[in-house]
Design a protein around this motif. Structure first.
Motif, PDB file in Angstrom:
ATOM      1  N   GLN A 119      -1.149   1.284   7.072  1.00  0.00           N
ATOM      2  CA  GLN A 119      -2.235   1.306   6.109  1.00  0.00           C
ATOM      3  C   GLN A 119      -1.742   1.256   4.672  1.00  0.00           C
ATOM      4  O   GLN A 119      -2.348   0.637   3.816  1.00  0.00           O
ATOM      5  CB  GLN A 119      -3.081   2.569   6.303  1.00  0.00           C
ATOM      6  N   HIS A 120      -0.594   1.863   4.406  1.00  0.00           N
ATOM      7  CA  HIS A 120      -0.101   1.963   3.033  1.00  0.00           C
ATOM      8  C   HIS A 120       0.079   0.595   2.382  1.00  0.00           C
ATOM      9  O   HIS A 120      -0.279   0.385   1.227  1.00  0.00           O
ATOM     10  CB  HIS A 120       1.235   2.718   2.995  1.00  0.00           C
ATOM     11  N   VAL A 121       0.607  -0.359   3.146  1.00  0.00           N
ATOM     12  CA  VAL A 121       0.961  -1.639   2.576  1.00  0.00           C
ATOM     13  C   VAL A 121      -0.265  -2.411   2.106  1.00  0.00           C
ATOM     14  O   VAL A 121      -0.188  -3.256   1.230  1.00  0.00           O
ATOM     15  CB  VAL A 121       1.780  -2.475   3.595  1.00  0.00           C
ATOM     16  N   ASN A 122      -1.445  -2.099   2.652  1.00  0.00           N
ATOM     17  CA  ASN A 122      -2.649  -2.826   2.288  1.00  0.00           C
ATOM     18  C   ASN A 122      -3.535  -2.091   1.286  1.00  0.00           C
ATOM     19  O   ASN A 122      -4.523  -2.631   0.816  1.00  0.00           O
ATOM     20  CB  ASN A 122      -3.464  -3.139   3.548  1.00  0.00           C
ATOM     21  N   LYS A 123      -3.238  -0.841   0.983  1.00  0.00           N
ATOM     22  CA  LYS A 123      -4.075  -0.053   0.088  1.00  0.00           C
ATOM     23  C   LYS A 123      -3.855  -0.398  -1.374  1.00  0.00           C
ATOM     24  O   LYS A 123      -4.770  -0.317  -2.188  1.00  0.00           O
ATOM     25  CB  LYS A 123      -3.820   1.443   0.307  1.00  0.00           C
ATOM     26  N   ARG A 157       8.006  -1.134  -1.963  1.00  0.00           N
ATOM     27  CA  ARG A 157       6.727  -0.434  -1.909  1.00  0.00           C
ATOM     28  C   ARG A 157       5.997  -0.420  -3.248  1.00  0.00           C
ATOM     29  O   ARG A 157       4.773  -0.480  -3.297  1.00  0.00           O
ATOM     30  CB  ARG A 157       6.927   1.016  -1.435  1.00  0.00           C
ATOM     31  N   SER A 158       6.751  -0.367  -4.346  1.00  0.00           N
ATOM     32  CA  SER A 158       6.107  -0.258  -5.658  1.00  0.00           C
ATOM     33  C   SER A 158       6.010  -1.614  -6.337  1.00  0.00           C
ATOM     34  O   SER A 158       6.866  -2.488  -6.169  1.00  0.00           O
ATOM     35  CB  SER A 158       6.885   0.701  -6.559  1.00  0.00           C
ATOM     36  N   GLN A 159       4.953  -1.752  -7.137  1.00  0.00           N
ATOM     37  CA  GLN A 159       4.753  -2.986  -7.887  1.00  0.00           C
ATOM     38  C   GLN A 159       5.879  -3.180  -8.896  1.00  0.00           C
ATOM     39  O   GLN A 159       6.340  -4.303  -9.116  1.00  0.00           O
ATOM     40  CB  GLN A 159       3.402  -2.933  -8.597  1.00  0.00           C
ATOM     41  N   SER A 194       0.676  -4.114  -4.379  1.00  0.00           N
ATOM     42  CA  SER A 194       2.084  -3.952  -4.744  1.00  0.00           C
ATOM     43  C   SER A 194       2.844  -5.273  -4.768  1.00  0.00           C
ATOM     44  O   SER A 194       3.888  -5.378  -5.398  1.00  0.00           O
ATOM     45  CB  SER A 194       2.767  -2.985  -3.771  1.00  0.00           C
ATOM     46  N   ALA A 195       2.341  -6.293  -4.073  1.00  0.00           N
ATOM     47  CA  ALA A 195       3.021  -7.584  -4.063  1.00  0.00           C
ATOM     48  C   ALA A 195       2.884  -8.257  -5.430  1.00  0.00           C
ATOM     49  O   ALA A 195       1.866  -8.115  -6.109  1.00  0.00           O
ATOM     50  CB  ALA A 195       2.443  -8.471  -2.976  1.00  0.00           C
TER      51      ALA A 195
END
Length: 202
Positions: free
Chosen positions: A121-125, A147-149, A128-129
């Motif tokens: 779930q984290h990757v879509n919340k 993980r971070s922008q 960050s991409a």
């Protein structure tokens, strides 16, 4: 640090197959020289590799690179076309310019979006991409490995700088080819290293 570019150009499947072997051999040999390697870019194909850029760092990097720069030859019957008469296949290894200074922010347009793929779930919340576009050339990269922008933005800048260096090198190569139309044939006859058979014995 130096940057080695492995290229097959418009060569057939056999050269792409050979390129993949060369790429792995370069990495193995670099380890024997106590050098660190990082894959900057890699363009795979159905048969092997179309191209790749590898960063090599260490005290013996220049000595190591000198062993690979130029045209490499593989002498072997085609593993894909048994009746094909040709038995000589070629790939090229060149040295890219040093990593240029990172482009200024006013030369780049940054776009953010949600990262895709696995990651729960984290990757879509969060968005960050990061996609970075170099405005004058239109070259772009997309990074979502961190993980971070902020981390993705930093990595995108590095990759874009490398892509710009590769772009410049390709422009120079095209210019040289236009000025010396027989250069490629000449290089094919002067391989710096030769490998034979399916075991790639040198």
């Amino acid at each position: 640090m130096i940057y080695l570019q492995l290229s097959t150009g418009q060569s057939p499947a056999e050269c792409q197959f050979f390129a993949k072997h060369v790429f792995h051999k370069i990495c193995r040999e670099a380890a024997q020289y106590d050098l660190s390697t990082e894959i900057i870019s890699e363009t795979p194909s159905k048969y092997g590799l179309l191209s790749a850029v590898l960063a090599v760092s260490g005290s013996r990097a220049d000595e190591f690179a000198a062993r690979w720069l130029g045209t490499l030859q593989w002498i072997c019957k085609s593993p894909f076309r048994p009746k094909h008469l040709r038995k000589n296949w070629f790939v090229a290894v060149s040295r890219l310019p040093e990593m240029p200074a990172l482009p200024e922010n006013d030369e780049i347009r940054f776009e953010t979006c949600r990262a895709g793929g696995k990651g729960g779930q984290h990757v879509n919340k969060t968005e960050s991409a990061v996609r970075a576009v170099h405005l004058s050339t239109g070259l772009s990269v997309r990074v979502e490995s961190e993980r971070s922008q902020h981390a993705n933005k930093k990595r995108a800048l590095q990759l874009l700088a490398m892509k710009l260096a590769e772009h410049l090198s390709q422009q120079n190569q095209r210019y040289q080819q236009n000025q010396h139309s027989q250069l490629y044939q000449l290089e094919r006859g002067n391989a710096v290293r030769v490998f034979k058979g399916m075991d790639f014995i040198e």
